[in-house]
Design an enzyme around this catalytic site. Structure first.
Site, short mmCIF file in Angstrom:
data_model
loop_
_atom_site.label_atom_id
_atom_site.label_comp_id
_atom_site.label_asym_id
_atom_site.label_seq_id
_atom_site.Cartn_x
_atom_site.Cartn_y
_atom_site.Cartn_z
CG HIS A 198 -2.07 -1.00 0.99
ND1 HIS A 198 -2.13 -2.19 1.65
CD2 HIS A 198 -3.14 -0.97 0.17
CE1 HIS A 198 -3.18 -2.86 1.25
NE2 HIS A 198 -3.83 -2.15 0.35
NE ARG A 305 -6.17 0.23 -2.34
CZ ARG A 305 -5.64 0.30 -3.57
NH1 ARG A 305 -5.59 1.44 -4.21
NH2 ARG A 305 -5.18 -0.79 -4.14
NE ARG A 342 -10.96 -1.68 -0.36
CZ ARG A 342 -9.69 -1.96 -0.66
NH1 ARG A 342 -9.40 -2.92 -1.49
NH2 ARG A 342 -8.70 -1.27 -0.13
CD GLU A 441 -9.34 -7.95 -1.24
OE1 GLU A 441 -8.33 -7.36 -1.64
OE2 GLU A 441 -10.17 -7.44 -0.47
CG ASN A 464 -2.85 -5.14 -5.56
OD1 ASN A 464 -2.47 -5.41 -6.69
ND2 ASN A 464 -3.33 -3.97 -5.22
CG ASP A 465 -4.91 -8.26 -0.39
OD1 ASP A 465 -3.85 -8.41 0.23
OD2 ASP A 465 -5.64 -7.26 -0.25
NE ARG A 475 -0.72 -5.63 -1.12
CZ ARG A 475 -1.95 -5.13 -1.25
NH1 ARG A 475 -3.00 -5.87 -0.91
NH2 ARG A 475 -2.13 -3.93 -1.73
CB CYS A 512 -9.72 -2.64 -8.69
SG CYS A 512 -10.04 -3.68 -7.25
C1 PEP Z 1 -6.16 -5.76 -4.13
O1 PEP Z 1 -5.97 -6.49 -3.15
O2 PEP Z 1 -5.85 -6.08 -5.28
C2 PEP Z 1 -6.77 -4.43 -3.95
C3 PEP Z 1 -7.08 -3.68 -4.98
O3 PEP Z 1 -6.97 -4.00 -2.67
P1 PEP Z 1 -5.80 -3.38 -1.77
O4 PEP Z 1 -4.60 -3.13 -2.66
O5 PEP Z 1 -6.32 -2.15 -1.16
O6 PEP Z 1 -5.55 -4.46 -0.76
MG MG Z 2 -6.85 -6.02 -1.26
#
Ligand code: PEP
Ligand code: MG
Length: 593
Positions: A198, A305, A342, A441, A464-465, A475, A512
Site C-alpha cells: 500500500h 479505498r 469499498r 481477493e 494484489n491480495d 506483498r 482493480c
Molecule cells: C487488491 O488487493 O488487489 C486491492 C485492490 O486492494 P488493496 O490493494 O487495497 O488491498
Molecule cells: Mg486487497
C-alpha cells in the site's frame, strides 16, 4: 553508525513508483511500530516540548474519563490500576527523560516517548519483583495512551525542513506515506516493500518516486546527504556528481513531456482495433485524487479505498457527514459514470488502533476488511448510513473487501437492512437498493465465485491480495518478491473462473488490482474476457493506448495456450512470442510500469 559517503555511490533496489527525485536525505527511524524518528530543526525543539506537554494533559483527561467509567461499570476495585497509570503520567523518569531526549537528540516527541519507555521497560524487566513487572504493563498502557494523544496534537510538519526532501527509512506504513507524502516530500528510499504494497500504491498516487529493497540504506545515508531517487530504474545515487544531476534533470524533463503527450489521448475512445469497448476506471485512495482521475479520462471510479478517510481522521473516526461529503464529491465529479466505494478495509497493515480490540500476531491473516466490519458493526454504522444516503440518484456501487465466505455477504446485507430501517424511521432520504459487489481477493472467494455471483451485483478482482494469499507471499516482503508472479497458472485459472462465473450469472466483473495497471498483461486480461479495468489515474493513458493496439478477436488462441501452461515463466515466454515485443519477459525484473 552513519558514514558520510563523499564520492557518488549508486545503490540498486527496485523502482516501484516512477519518476526522478533530486533532494537531500532525511533519515527517519520507523522500526518502533507506528512510531518514527524524525529529526527536528533547532528552532522547532521548544515547540515539540510544548506539544508533548499538551499531549500529556490530554492523556491525563482521557485516563480520568476511563477511570470514572470503570468506577461506574466495574466498581472501585479495578480503579487502582488507573491511579497507578496516572502516577506514571507525573513521573519525571518518564516525562523528564522524554523532554531531555527531545532537546538533546532533537527528535520528535513520539520517538522520544517510545525510546524512553523502551529503556524504562527494560529496567523494570530486570527487577525480579512482580510489582515491578506489573509496573511494566502500566508503562506499556501509558505509552500507548500518550502516543495516541500525540497524534491528536498537531503533527510535526515536514514543511519546517527546507528544500526538496527525500525520506530514507527502513519501512513506511501506508498512513505514514500519506502523511509524509502530502508534505513537500520529493522521494522515498526504503529498505523494504514490494510494488503492490500500500505504501507503493500511495507513492504512485501522490506521484512520489519510490525505490524499495535498498538493503542497509538507512546505515549508509546521513541526514542532509544529497541524493537522487530514480524510481524507474530502481536506483538511488548518493552524493551525485554534477554530471549525474544534469543527466537526471534532463530525464525529468523528458518524462514530463512524455506524460503531456499521453494526456492528449484522454478523449480518445477506449476501444480495441476491432472496436471492442473496454471501460477504464480509476483507483483512488485520497479524495483529492478525483481531479486527476477526471483529467486522465477515467470513465468512473472502480475502487475508492475508503479506509484512508479513517487513516486521515485518526485518532478520531470520520463522522457520517465526513463520509457523505467525500462520497458526494466523488459521485458528482464523475457523474453519470459509476463510483465504487469499498467499505473500510482496515486491519492488516492498515492499522486501526481505535477499532481493533486485540493485538494480532499475524494481522494480514487476521481481523481485516469485512471481518472487522461485521465484528464491530457499531463502528461502521456511520459509513453505511452515508453510503445509503449518498446513493440517492447516483451511480454508486458498494464493495466489500476480504470476503472469504458467502455468509459474510449475507450478514452484510442484514446489517445494511438494519441501517436502512433506522434511516427510514428517522425520515432521512436514502437509496432503497444498494448495488453490492465483492472484491475477489481471497482464494476461497475466487473458488466459490459461481456461488457468490448469485448473491451480488458485481465482482472486482483484487489481484494484489489474491496473489499474496494464493502464493503465500507477503506483498510487502522483498525477500520473497520473486514468488509474486501475476502470471502464475494458479492466478490465471482463478481469474478465468471468476470471469466465467460472472458472465454466466450476468453480473459485471472488473479488475482493480495492480495487475490491471501493467500494460504487459493487458492482452491476456482482455483475452480472459475482462472488459472493465480500474487502475491508478496516471496508468490510464498507457493502458488505453495498449488496448487500442490490440485486436480482441485475435486474443482467444494465445489466451488458451497460456492457460494450458504449467509455470509463470512459460506463460511469459508464450505471451512474449505472441506480442513479439519482449515486454512480458520483464516480469519480476523490477519495474511496475
Ligand atoms: C487488491 O488487493 O488487489 C486491492 C485492490 O486492494 P488493496 O490493494 O487495497 O488491498
Ligand atoms: Mg486487497
Amino acid at each position: 553508525m552513519s558514514r558520510r559517503a563523499a564520492a557518488p555511490t549508486v545503490l540498486e533496489g527496485r523502482g516501484v513508483s516512477p519518476g526522478v527525485a533530486i533532494g537531500r536525505a532525511v533519515c527517519i527511524e520507523t522500526r518502533g511500530g507506528e512510531v518514527y524518528r524524525f529529526p527536528l530543526a533547532e528552532a522547532a525543539v521548544e515547540g515539540e516540548v510544548a506539544r508533548l506537554g499538551e499531549a500529556v494533559e490530554r492523556a491525563r483527561q482521557e485516563l480520568k474519563a476511563t477511570e470514572a467509567r470503570a468506577r461506574r461499570e466495574l466498581g472501585d476495585q479495578l480503579v487502582a490500576i488507573f491511579g497507578a497509570q496516572a502516577l506514571l503520567l507525573e513521573d519525571r523518569a518518564l516525562l523528564g527523560r522524554t523532554e531531555a531526549r527531545i532537546r538533546d537528540e532533537r527528535v520528535n516527541a513520539e520517538w522520544a516517548v517510545h525510546k524512553t519507555a523502551e529503556e524504562l521497560a527494560e529496567r523494570f524487566e530486570q527487577l525480579e519483583h512482580a510489582r515491578f513487572r506489573e509496573r511494566g504493563d502500566d508503562l506499556r498502557d501509558v505509552t500507548r495512551l500518550l502516543l495516541r494523544s500525540l497524534q491528536g496534537v498537531a503533527h510535526h510538519e515536514l514543511e519546517e525542513l527546507e528544500g526538496d526532501v527525500v525520506i530514507v527509512a527502513h519501512d513506511l506504513t501506508p498512513s505514514e506515506a500519506v502523511r509524509l507524502g502530502r508534505q513537500r516530500v520529493a522521494g522515498f528510499a526504503l529498505e523494504t516493500g514490494g510494488p503492490t504494497s500500500h505504501t507503493a500504491i500511495i507513492a504512485r498516487d501522490l506521484c512520489i518516486p519510490l525505490v524499495t529493497g535498498l538493503a542497509g540504506v538507512t546505515r549508509l545515508v546521513t541526514d542532509d546527504d544529497p541524493v537522487i531517487v530514480d524510481g524507474e530504474r530502481g536506483r538511488v545515487v548518493l552524493h551525485p556528481a554534477a554530471a549525474d544531476l544534469d543527466r537526471y534533470r534532463r530525464r525529468r524533463r523528458r518524462r514530463a513531456a512524455r506524460e503531456a503527450r499521453l494526456l492528449e489521448t484522454r478523449s480518445e475512445p477506449c476501444v480495441s482495433r476491432d472496436r471492442v469497448a473496454v471501460q477504464l476506471m480509476a483507483n483512488i485512495d485520497l479524495p483529492e485524487e478525483i481531479d486527476e482521475a477526471v483529467r486522465y479520462g477515467a470513465t468512473g471510479i472502480g475502487l475508492y479505498r475508503s479506509e484512508f478517510l479513517y487513516i486521515e481522521s485518526s485518532p478520531g473516526l470520520p463522522t457520517e457527514e465526513d463520509h457523505l461529503r467525500t462520497y458526494r464529491r466523488l459521485l458528482d465529479a464523475v457523474h453519470p459514470h459509476p463510483v465504487v466505494i469499498r467499505t473500510f478495509d482496515l486491519g492488516g497493515r492498515k492499522l486501526a488502533r481505535e477499532v481493533m480490540e486485540t493485538e494480532e500476531d499475524n494481522p494480514v491473516l487476521g481481523l481485516r476488511g469485512i471481518r472487522l466490519t461485521l465484528g464491530r458493526p457499531e463502528v461502521f454504522e456511520s459509513q453505511l448510513r452515508a453510503l445509503l444516503r449518498a446513493g440517492v440518484g447516483r451511480n454508486l456501487g458498494v464493495m466489500l473487501p476480504m470476503v472469504s465466505t458467502l455468509e459474510e455477504v449475507r450478514q452484510f446485507r442484514e446489517l445494511a437492512g438494519r441501517v436502512r430501517a433506522q434511516l427510514a424511521a428517522e425520515g432521512i432520504e436514502h437509496t432503497p437498493r444498494l448495488r453490492l459487489g465483492v472484491m475477489i481477493e481471497v482464494p476461497s472467494a475466487a473458488l466459490i465465485a459461481d456461488h457468490l455471483a448469485a448473491e451480488v451485483d458485481f465482482f472486482s478482482l483484487g489481484t494484489n491480495d489474491l496473489i499474496q494469499y494464493s502464493m503465500a507471499v507477503d506483498r510487502n516482503n522483498e525477500h520473497v518478491g520473486y514468488l509474486y508472479r501475476p502470471l502464475h497458472p494458479a492466478i490465471l485459472r482463478m481469474i478465468r473462473f471468476v470471469v466465467d462465473s460472472a458472465q454466466q450469472a450476468g453480473i459485471e466483473v472488473s479488475m482493480c488490482g495492480e495487475m490491471a495497471a501493467d500494460p504487459r498483461y493487458t492482452a491476456l486480461l482482455l483475452g480472459l474476457g475482462l472488459r472493465q479495468l480500474s487502475v491508478s489515474s496516471r496508468a490510464i493513458p498507457e493502458i488505453k493506448s495498449r488496448i487500442r493496439e490490440l485486436s480482441v478477436a485475435e486474443l482467444g488462441p494465445v489466451t488458451e495456450r497460456c492457460l494450458k501452461l504449467a509455470s509463470a515463466a512459460d506463460v511469459e515466454a508464450e505471451l512474449d512470442s505472441y506480442l513479439g515485443t519482449g515486454v512480458a519477459t520483464a516480469e519480476g525484473a523490477g519495474t511496475v510500469r
